[in-house]
Write a protein that holds these residues in place. Structure first.
Motif, PDB file in Angstrom:
ATOM      1  N   ASP A   1      -1.377   7.977  -0.001  1.00 57.04           N
ATOM      2  CA  ASP A   1      -2.306   8.749  -0.825  1.00 57.04           C
ATOM      3  C   ASP A   1      -2.733  10.044  -0.137  1.00 57.04           C
TER       4      ASP A   1
ATOM      5  N   ASP B   1       4.641  11.886   1.607  1.00 58.15           N
ATOM      6  CA  ASP B   1       4.909  10.619   0.939  1.00 58.15           C
ATOM      7  C   ASP B   1       6.343  10.163   1.226  1.00 58.15           C
TER       8      ASP B   1
ATOM      9  N   SER C   1      -4.708  10.516   2.221  1.00 60.66           N
ATOM     10  CA  SER C   1      -6.066  10.508   2.769  1.00 60.66           C
ATOM     11  C   SER C   1      -6.302   9.237   3.568  1.00 60.66           C
ATOM     12  N   ASN C   2      -6.488   8.115   2.848  1.00 56.39           N
ATOM     13  CA  ASN C   2      -6.715   6.848   3.528  1.00 56.39           C
ATOM     14  C   ASN C   2      -5.431   6.199   4.004  1.00 56.39           C
ATOM     15  N   SER C   3      -4.346   6.542   3.371  1.00 55.66           N
ATOM     16  CA  SER C   3      -3.047   5.993   3.750  1.00 55.66           C
ATOM     17  C   SER C   3      -2.070   7.128   3.975  1.00 55.66           C
ATOM     18  N   LYS C   4      -1.596   7.259   5.210  1.00 57.89           N
ATOM     19  CA  LYS C   4      -0.680   8.340   5.567  1.00 57.89           C
ATOM     20  C   LYS C   4       0.776   7.904   5.511  1.00 57.89           C
TER      21      LYS C   4
ATOM     22  N   ARG D   1       0.854  -1.186   0.000  1.00 58.40           N
ATOM     23  CA  ARG D   1       0.000   0.000   0.000  1.00 58.40           C
ATOM     24  C   ARG D   1       0.886   1.231   0.000  1.00 58.40           C
ATOM     25  N   ARG D   2       0.509   2.207  -0.815  1.00 53.47           N
ATOM     26  CA  ARG D   2       1.302   3.420  -0.937  1.00 53.47           C
ATOM     27  C   ARG D   2       0.567   4.616  -0.341  1.00 53.47           C
TER      28      ARG D   2
END
Length: 242
Positions: free
Chosen positions: A138, A234, A140-143, A135-136
């Motif tokens: 984004d 990121d 929003s859903n992934s910090k 998972r990278r």
């Protein structure tokens, strides 16, 4: 006065803390102090017989008027740093700078809505674990990024720094480590099976700090975050290409 907006944006401990930062009750190492409710920088300096400017310098504090409950501060000279002479707090601001107001559990800071504004290029990281990125980031859903591998896979410090949080008090992160690298940057390492370092400990780039696990998640993985001034950015922008 503690800047509430700034506090909400930082990981609660050093900047947590500063930041995702953590307020926990675990003891800190010799030469360090965890900010408590009602503390001011001048009060901390006096208690540790240090001038305020030493505390500011040793912790790279960009705003001495903003310290946070749970933030871990160095209050004794590093091995290669000499103390500035003078009575603690006597030669600098004595106005209740940085009064810490409310004790809270560590909370994640909001994601950066404009990642391009955060200079990830200002810090260079190594990959914190071998494995597959599942998972990278984004914003929003992934910090952060999620790296999957076998349980017990070594987790290493992505850059040299100081452990400002080691515990499991933040829901959704399991056994969590947070490292402070400088006044602006933190990295977070979540879901570990075991933590191998303690709060207040200095770690070197590439040093093993934990083992990958599945605490507070449904599969074995490392959740890795990079934060700039408390905001998620990121991590891949500061990591070497694979």
């Amino acid at each position: 006065m503690l800047n509430t907006t700034r506090m909400m944006k930082r990981l609660a401990c050093a900047s947590l803390l500063a930041v995702l930062a953590a307020c926990g009750s675990a003891p800190v190492g010799p030469g360090f102090y965890r900010v408590e409710r009602g503390d001011t920088l001048s009060k901390i300096a006096r208690s540790n017989r240090q001038p305020v400017q030493n505390i500011v310098r040793w912790n790279n504090l960009t705003n001495p008027d903003s310290i946070e409950v749970g933030q871990v501060l160095r209050v004794a000279p590093p091995g290669n740093v000499a103390s500035t002479g003078g009575a603690a707090g006597g030669s600098t601001r004595s106005s209740g700078a940085g009064s810490a107001s409310a004790s809270t559990a560590p909370r994640p800071a909001p994601a950066d809505s404009a990642p391009s504004s955060a200079p990830a290029s200002a810090i260079s990281l190594i990959w914190p674990a071998d494995g597959t990125v599942i998972r990278r980031f984004d914003g929003s859903n992934s910090k952060g990024i999620d790296i999957s591998a076998a349980a017990g896979t070594p987790v290493v410090a992505a850059a040299s720094g100081t452990v400002v949080y080691a515990g499991n008090g933040l829901r959704g992160y399991g056994n969590l480590l947070i490292l402070k690298h400088n006044a602006d940057y933190l990295t977070a390492y979540a879901h570990n099976r075991v933590l191998l370092v303690k709060e207040g400990q200095s770690v070197a780039r590439g040093e093993k700090i934990a083992e990958m696990g599945d605490t507070d998640t449904d599969r074995v993985m490392l959740h890795f975050e990079l934060r700039y001034q408390g905001r998620s950015i990121d991590p891949s922008r500061a990591l070497p290409a694979r």
